[in-house]
Scaffold this motif. Sequence first.
Motif, PDB file in Angstrom:
ATOM      1  N   ALA B 115       0.987  -1.108   0.028  1.00 62.84           N
ATOM      2  CA  ALA B 115      -0.144   0.000  -0.026  1.00 62.84           C
ATOM      3  C   ALA B 115       0.904   1.176   0.041  1.00 62.84           C
ATOM      4  O   ALA B 115       0.401   2.206  -0.510  1.00 62.84           O
ATOM      5  CB  ALA B 115      -0.943   0.119   1.268  1.00 62.84           C
ATOM      6  N   THR B 116       1.997   0.936   0.317  1.00 60.27           N
ATOM      7  CA  THR B 116       2.958   2.218   0.384  1.00 60.27           C
ATOM      8  C   THR B 116       3.255   2.585  -1.038  1.00 60.27           C
ATOM      9  O   THR B 116       3.796   3.975  -1.031  1.00 60.27           O
ATOM     10  CB  THR B 116       4.128   2.098   1.064  1.00 60.27           C
ATOM     11  OG1 THR B 116       4.882   1.122   0.710  1.00 60.27           O
ATOM     12  CG2 THR B 116       3.946   1.719   2.585  1.00 60.27           C
ATOM     13  N   CYS B 117       3.352   1.826  -2.020  1.00 64.96           N
ATOM     14  CA  CYS B 117       3.838   2.312  -3.162  1.00 64.96           C
ATOM     15  C   CYS B 117       3.117   1.718  -4.420  1.00 64.96           C
ATOM     16  O   CYS B 117       3.284   2.431  -5.572  1.00 64.96           O
ATOM     17  CB  CYS B 117       5.427   1.776  -3.468  1.00 64.96           C
ATOM     18  SG  CYS B 117       5.622  -0.010  -3.296  1.00 64.96           S
ATOM     19  N   ASP B 118       2.394   0.682  -4.125  1.00 61.82           N
ATOM     20  CA  ASP B 118       1.609   0.191  -5.316  1.00 61.82           C
ATOM     21  C   ASP B 118       0.280   0.913  -5.838  1.00 61.82           C
ATOM     22  O   ASP B 118      -0.354   1.402  -4.839  1.00 61.82           O
ATOM     23  CB  ASP B 118       1.071  -1.386  -5.196  1.00 61.82           C
ATOM     24  CG  ASP B 118       2.142  -2.231  -5.207  1.00 61.82           C
ATOM     25  OD1 ASP B 118       3.236  -1.967  -5.867  1.00 61.82           O
ATOM     26  OD2 ASP B 118       2.245  -3.350  -4.584  1.00 61.82           O
ATOM     27  N   ARG B 119      -0.045   0.947  -7.153  1.00 66.00           N
ATOM     28  CA  ARG B 119      -1.258   1.398  -7.517  1.00 66.00           C
ATOM     29  C   ARG B 119      -2.750   0.820  -6.869  1.00 66.00           C
ATOM     30  O   ARG B 119      -3.475   1.397  -6.511  1.00 66.00           O
ATOM     31  CB  ARG B 119      -1.492   1.477  -8.785  1.00 66.00           C
ATOM     32  CG  ARG B 119      -0.384   2.572  -9.552  1.00 66.00           C
ATOM     33  CD  ARG B 119      -0.759   4.015  -9.671  1.00 66.00           C
ATOM     34  NE  ARG B 119      -2.054   4.327 -10.045  1.00 66.00           N
ATOM     35  CZ  ARG B 119      -2.722   5.550 -10.010  1.00 66.00           C
ATOM     36  NH1 ARG B 119      -1.901   6.433  -9.426  1.00 66.00           N
ATOM     37  NH2 ARG B 119      -3.653   5.787 -10.396  1.00 66.00           N
ATOM     38  N   ILE B 120      -2.690  -0.528  -7.007  1.00 66.44           N
ATOM     39  CA  ILE B 120      -3.656  -1.373  -6.460  1.00 66.44           C
ATOM     40  C   ILE B 120      -3.181  -2.544  -5.401  1.00 66.44           C
ATOM     41  O   ILE B 120      -2.920  -3.604  -5.682  1.00 66.44           O
ATOM     42  CB  ILE B 120      -4.146  -2.108  -7.849  1.00 66.44           C
ATOM     43  CG1 ILE B 120      -4.562  -1.014  -8.995  1.00 66.44           C
ATOM     44  CG2 ILE B 120      -5.460  -2.867  -7.467  1.00 66.44           C
ATOM     45  CD1 ILE B 120      -5.258  -1.873 -10.047  1.00 66.44           C
ATOM     46  N   PRO B 121      -3.242  -1.770  -4.138  1.00 68.98           N
ATOM     47  CA  PRO B 121      -2.556  -2.869  -3.120  1.00 68.98           C
ATOM     48  C   PRO B 121      -3.680  -3.997  -2.658  1.00 68.98           C
ATOM     49  O   PRO B 121      -3.186  -4.845  -1.978  1.00 68.98           O
ATOM     50  CB  PRO B 121      -2.401  -1.785  -2.191  1.00 68.98           C
ATOM     51  CG  PRO B 121      -2.977  -0.884  -2.219  1.00 68.98           C
ATOM     52  CD  PRO B 121      -3.501  -0.482  -3.723  1.00 68.98           C
ATOM     53  N   LEU B 122      -4.971  -3.764  -2.915  1.00 67.42           N
ATOM     54  CA  LEU B 122      -5.819  -4.621  -2.233  1.00 67.42           C
ATOM     55  C   LEU B 122      -7.036  -4.990  -3.436  1.00 67.42           C
ATOM     56  O   LEU B 122      -7.745  -3.992  -3.590  1.00 67.42           O
ATOM     57  CB  LEU B 122      -6.578  -4.216  -0.964  1.00 67.42           C
ATOM     58  CG  LEU B 122      -7.342  -5.002  -0.366  1.00 67.42           C
ATOM     59  CD1 LEU B 122      -7.021  -6.237   0.020  1.00 67.42           C
ATOM     60  CD2 LEU B 122      -8.019  -4.096   0.941  1.00 67.42           C
ATOM     61  N   GLN B 123      -7.258  -6.134  -3.570  1.00 63.57           N
ATOM     62  CA  GLN B 123      -8.378  -6.726  -4.557  1.00 63.57           C
ATOM     63  C   GLN B 123      -9.085  -7.856  -3.853  1.00 63.57           C
ATOM     64  O   GLN B 123      -8.475  -8.743  -3.364  1.00 63.57           O
ATOM     65  CB  GLN B 123      -7.672  -7.089  -5.808  1.00 63.57           C
ATOM     66  CG  GLN B 123      -6.764  -5.955  -6.617  1.00 63.57           C
ATOM     67  CD  GLN B 123      -6.215  -6.586  -7.661  1.00 63.57           C
ATOM     68  OE1 GLN B 123      -7.003  -6.667  -8.792  1.00 63.57           O
ATOM     69  NE2 GLN B 123      -5.021  -6.749  -7.824  1.00 63.57           N
ATOM     70  N   VAL B 124     -10.289  -7.601  -3.866  1.00 64.97           N
ATOM     71  CA  VAL B 124     -11.068  -8.754  -2.978  1.00 64.97           C
ATOM     72  C   VAL B 124     -12.294  -9.175  -3.758  1.00 64.97           C
ATOM     73  O   VAL B 124     -13.027  -8.358  -4.309  1.00 64.97           O
ATOM     74  CB  VAL B 124     -11.678  -8.516  -1.561  1.00 64.97           C
ATOM     75  CG1 VAL B 124     -12.132  -9.621  -0.976  1.00 64.97           C
ATOM     76  CG2 VAL B 124     -10.511  -7.566  -0.951  1.00 64.97           C
ATOM     77  N   GLY B 125     -12.476 -10.556  -4.205  1.00 61.87           N
ATOM     78  CA  GLY B 125     -13.656 -11.061  -5.055  1.00 61.87           C
ATOM     79  C   GLY B 125     -14.605 -11.404  -4.051  1.00 61.87           C
ATOM     80  O   GLY B 125     -14.750 -10.919  -2.831  1.00 61.87           O
ATOM     81  N   GLN B 126     -15.421 -12.325  -4.291  1.00 61.06           N
ATOM     82  CA  GLN B 126     -16.640 -12.796  -3.782  1.00 61.06           C
ATOM     83  C   GLN B 126     -16.394 -14.162  -3.297  1.00 61.06           C
ATOM     84  O   GLN B 126     -15.805 -14.907  -3.829  1.00 61.06           O
ATOM     85  CB  GLN B 126     -17.876 -12.545  -4.480  1.00 61.06           C
ATOM     86  CG  GLN B 126     -18.303 -11.208  -5.237  1.00 61.06           C
ATOM     87  CD  GLN B 126     -18.963 -10.442  -4.284  1.00 61.06           C
ATOM     88  OE1 GLN B 126     -19.269 -10.534  -3.136  1.00 61.06           O
ATOM     89  NE2 GLN B 126     -19.247  -9.330  -4.855  1.00 61.06           N
ATOM     90  N   PHE B 127     -17.070 -14.718  -2.365  1.00 59.35           N
ATOM     91  CA  PHE B 127     -17.396 -15.971  -1.856  1.00 59.35           C
ATOM     92  C   PHE B 127     -18.037 -16.650  -3.077  1.00 59.35           C
ATOM     93  O   PHE B 127     -19.273 -16.351  -3.378  1.00 59.35           O
ATOM     94  CB  PHE B 127     -18.045 -16.383  -0.733  1.00 59.35           C
ATOM     95  CG  PHE B 127     -17.030 -15.819   0.589  1.00 59.35           C
ATOM     96  CD1 PHE B 127     -15.848 -16.803   0.795  1.00 59.35           C
ATOM     97  CD2 PHE B 127     -17.211 -14.871   1.353  1.00 59.35           C
ATOM     98  CE1 PHE B 127     -14.832 -16.372   1.974  1.00 59.35           C
ATOM     99  CE2 PHE B 127     -16.254 -14.403   2.305  1.00 59.35           C
ATOM    100  CZ  PHE B 127     -15.176 -15.297   2.675  1.00 59.35           C
TER     101      PHE B 127
END
Lengths: 464, 335
Positions: B115-127
């Motif tokens: 999260a300190t340097c990436d454009r997309i640090p968190l991606q979460v799908g569905q169950f």
Amino acid sequence: MNTDPTRAILIADLGYGDAGKGSIVDALARATHAHTVIRYNGGAQAAHNVITPDGRQHTFSQFGSATFVPGVRTHLSRYMILHPLAMLAEERHLRGLGVEDAFERTSIEREALVISPFQQAANRLKEIARGDARHGSCGLGIGETMADWLAFGSEMLFAGDLHQPARVTRKLKRIRDLKLAQLQPLLLSLKDNPDALAERKLLEDPRLIEMTAELFAHFASRVRCVEPHELGKFLKQPGTTIFEGAQGVLLDEWWGFYPYNTWSTLTYKNADTLLAENNFPGAVLKLGLLRGYATRHGAGPFVSEDAHLTAAIQDRHNVDNPWQRAFRVGYLDLLALRYALQVTGRVDGLVVTNLDRMAAMPQWRVCTAYDYPGPAADLAGDFEHHGRRVTGIRLPADPTDLPAQEWLTRRLMQMQPIYTGCKHSRESYLAMLQNALSLPIVITSDGPSARDKEIRFLEMTQPV
Amino acid sequence: MGTGRWSTDLYDEHNRYKAASGKSTFDYSDTLHNSSRDAWRVHASLNPLGVKFRESRDSAEHPNATAIAVMFDVTGSMGAVPVTLQQKLPQLLGLLLRKNYVSDPQILFGALGDATCDRIPLQVGQFESDNRMDENLENIFLEGGGGGQQTESYELGMYFIARHTAIDCWEKHGRKGYLFLIGDEMAYARVSHSEVRHLIADGLEVDIPLAEMVRELRQRYHVFYLLPKAASYGGDKTILKFWRNLLGQNVLELEDSETVCETIALAIGMMEGTIDLRAGMDDLRTYNATPETLQTVSKALANLPTSPLTARASAGTLFGLAAKALLDGKVRRRL
């Protein structure tokens, strides 16, 4: 080496479909160590549900319903109408359930008709235009494709074309032009109908043909297309071949109640042809399927329909389909069953399914006659009757006489059911059915998986 | 009669075909990489921003759902993991379902960056309980940055799973869900409230220390860390020690990142008590696992304690419950 005798078991549904063909094919394949399942009618509209003993569930549509059983092949005969996109989606689901070789175990006769996106769109537009008077079509374009085939013959797409994108492109262009010309008035009248928007956009998409040709070629690279005589090789092997029918004989293209019927031959006729042209050497057992009660999906005659039963017996799989509308439940109708048996020809035994669901029925009874509210004179010729009391439906003299067929349907839709009560006992109910239909019950089903089936006997009757 | 049960959407099918026939299955990722970095953004279906809950719910078809979250590091060093996951997904599901390791698995995929340097640090799908999870995987963006600092934002993934999932296995049945983190670096020492605000839109006032986050998460989830040695820092004692301090025996070292699916499946089976390591190995053999795979998986799981063996969950049926009760000694077998 399989030393079982060479034999064929034919499965047909004696009603309007939904009798549990999938789970019976799965159970039979396990019990008989069948090597091949052959689809001999229908197409992607089939929804044959199978739940394995280990809890996996799949709705078989174009793959044979024994695909969960390792090694069992599927052969799609030329009487099957192919929907490649739906089959790709179906294969993915099977793969997710651990069946990774479904395509490897499948062969398709090269002369099987293929549904194009244009025919599917045309079918949907026509159903949308019918509004509340829908015919109960599944919205896949099967009827449309059959009708076009009768009109255009070899210009249609066939399974054997799919590996050649140039050929597919040429044929698709022709089909598009034909459909657009046909649909012009309809497209104009549906111009402002929001339900028709998706289909209209599809028909007008300039990339559609290229995308379709590409996908069809991809499909063809995954599955084997074979010449008609290849079927003979499967059939001659020792062991059991199962012929899995789709829908139900009361929806047959000629014997079903016009216009609430389909474009497919749903009796054993196609299976008989396939067996005969390959000089099938083994014994043939023909089984007729029914639930312990009656059901119908979509519009059309259903004399013994009962609103209380529709509410009381919820179906596991048959949720309402936007293209097909309601799923209805009623009591068994002996007149309709006897008519179905006459239409079907030789049947060796009955398979009675969903017996466990009958616990939810407030009373047990069967429809043994109809009361016709109109003048008795209407009934002459087409029904067995005493005055207004109808005791049988006669085979139409000429099933291709559509006005006469429609008149039969109209009268059926006015009939009121007359019931005879039954003892609330599974065994006496089954005995009553055997007597009333003069056929032995060979398999009973009390639940969704193969574990819930009781195969009483499968002795062979006479060879063909 | 019946219904057109299987999707006949030409556009969907064509996209899928294109994605599968290209070099990479991660079509969304490829498309983005061809555009400028400023245009990189998370696919709408995977965006955690403003998400209240990702839900794993019971249904008629899946009466006894089990939530399984798999979150992997998508920085350059771990590039092979998502591809392996996608290729082996059918096997993972096959093992879980066919061998009845666990009832009605519902799998969520997530991807983690820095999260300190990436454009997309968190991606979460569905169950998901069927192949729709494939689509979630396809849309994950493999940023490929990161690297160097030995730290990635795993704590953000933990925060999301702890506070933004609603799972029936816990709420209705009192069974914990599963979280598998796959990576090769350490987490940051605290969940940053400003990153949470920015990425999830939660009004978090203060940072949460990592150990506290893990404690909260483990109330509802079995948490595992998979550390493939082939990845760039694999085998690094600092990183191993870091995770061991947090998760103890639930840190699984893999010789080879190709075996993540098999390792996840067997770890679940062992936690559920439906298999022990030996039975799991037998099951892998029936899937034609290579001797190397067997060795890697058995090494990774050698120190994982097995729950007392119960009957294999048979999709939440009465039979399964009865068998379990019998084995638990709650019911005396009639002789």
